[in-house]
Design an enzyme around this catalytic site. Structure first.
Site, PDB file in Angstrom:
ATOM      1  N   GLN A   1       0.832  -1.220   0.000  1.00  0.00           N
ATOM      2  CA  GLN A   1       0.000   0.000   0.000  1.00  0.00           C
ATOM      3  C   GLN A   1       0.862   1.264   0.000  1.00  0.00           C
ATOM      4  OE1 GLN A   1      -3.095   0.705  -0.536  1.00  0.00           O
ATOM      5  NE2 GLN A   1      -3.827  -1.394  -0.694  1.00  0.00           N
ATOM      6  N   SER A   2       2.024   1.204  -0.602  1.00  0.00           N
ATOM      7  CA  SER A   2       2.931   2.361  -0.621  1.00  0.00           C
ATOM      8  C   SER A   2       2.304   3.574  -1.318  1.00  0.00           C
ATOM      9  CB  SER A   2       4.207   1.962  -1.364  1.00  0.00           C
ATOM     10  OG  SER A   2       4.964   3.110  -1.698  1.00  0.00           O
TER      11      SER A   2
END
Ligand SMILES: Cc1ncc(COP(=O)(O)O)c(C=O)c1O
Length: 327
Positions: free
Chosen positions: A75-76
């Site tokens: 989920q960067s």
């Protein structure tokens, strides 16, 4: 302007506004609270990486790169904003993400797909090595990759937050604000390193307090000091920093990186209900939990406190109902 000599791709919506959080302040019975809206920098739902990418992409374009390669957590936010910057400038984007492909495509991952990025899953392999390997493979295939480091945190990325501190100091002067403390989420260190260099150069006298998201204070302070020194050298500024000069609080690490606990949930819900502001679960939710706790303890009494909102809103949608206190 301190960064005038650097190649810069104009991407971010700047300056970001500073807004009062009077209702939150009253609710907590605390000091004067302000928020700097770097969640509104643009580039596919905003965040601090837009400022870093102005210089990272500026250099990549100057180097005639045709594809950006970077990496991060599934989920960067950094990966998502890099994918958006690549799309904006007609470059390819290869994102090397930690772990295995999950069953569902949500939050930042969903946006990465929409933005046309190629995702490679690193499994248990070292992320930096996997990024370098992806770049090598692209080179062998005749492409011209520019490697953007994890978190966008090298001298070029940090330069984005040197410029951000210049922006803040100008806003302070115009609005006759006197900010005593800046509080924000600190992880790969580029944001804090840039703010430190900018603060020194612009004569910002307040505290620059990073709430560590994932590292013990000593390790993060060492990383920030190293990066701040590199950034100052790169910009030909005379400043030097020791880890002891870097203000880091690691009391809010909770269950570890990307593990949402009660403190983050409370902060996310409080900011949303009281100020209409969306925080993310991994970074700004944790930093806001730290801010709330420091206010409750009276540690910030009498100060004018600026919460630097570094974005991550898309990440909210990657964590589903975990962020809710009711459903
Ligand atoms: C929303 C958000 N806030 C803060 C940070 C931390 O910034 P830095 O890595 O420059 O310390 C990140 C990094 O990924 C982020 O995505």
């Amino acid at each position: 302007m301190l960064t005038a000599k650097l190649n810069r791709a104009r991407i971010a919506h700047l300056p970001t506004p500073i807004e009062p959080m009077d209702r939150l302040s009253a609710h907590l019975g605390g000091p004067r609270l302000l928020v700097k809206r770097d969640d509104e920098t643009g580039l596919a739902t905003g965040g601090n990486k837009a400022r870093k990418l102005e210089f990272l992409v500026g250099q990549a374009l100057a180097d005639n790169a045709d594809v950006l390669v970077t990496g991060g957590a599934p989920q960067s936010n950094h990966a998502r904003q890099t994918a958006a910057a690549a799309a904006r400038f007609g470059l390819g984007a290869v994102l090397v993400l930690r772990g295995q492909k999950p069953a569902t495509c949500t939050g930042n991952l969903l946006l990465n797909m929409l933005l046309g990025a190629e995702i490679r899953w690193a499994g248990e392999r070292d992320l930096d090595q996997s990024i370098d390997q992806a770049a090598d493979e692209l080179r062998h295939a005749g492409r011209r990759p520019a490697v953007v480091p994890y978190g966008g945190s090298n001298m070029l990325g940090a330069a984005g937050y040197v410029a951000a501190m210049e922006e803040l100091v100008e806003q302070q002067a115009h609005s006759k604000l006197a900010i005593d403390v800046i509080v924000f989420a600190s992880s790969s260190g580029g944001t804090q390193a840039g703010l430190m260099v900018g603060a020194k150069q612009c004569g910002f006298a307040g505290r620059v307090l990073g709430i560590s998201v994932d590292k013990p204070a000593g390790a993060l302070a060492t990383r920030v000091a190293t990066l701040a020194n590199e950034t100052a050298g790169f910009l030909e500024l005379p400043w030097a920093f020791a880890p002891a000069d870097i203000d880091v609080n690691d009391h809010y690490l909770g269950g570890g990186y990307a593990v949402i606990g009660e403190a983050e949930r409370e902060a996310i819900n409080l900011f949303a209900r009281i100020e209409g502001l969306l925080l993310d679960p991994v970074y700004t939710g944790r930093a806001a939990a730290g801010l709330i706790d420091l206010v409750r303890r009276g540690d910030l009494a009498g100060e004018t406190v600026l919460f630097w909102h570094t974005g991550g809103t898309a990440g909210l949608f990657g964590f589903g109902e975990q962020v809710l206190t009711r459903w």
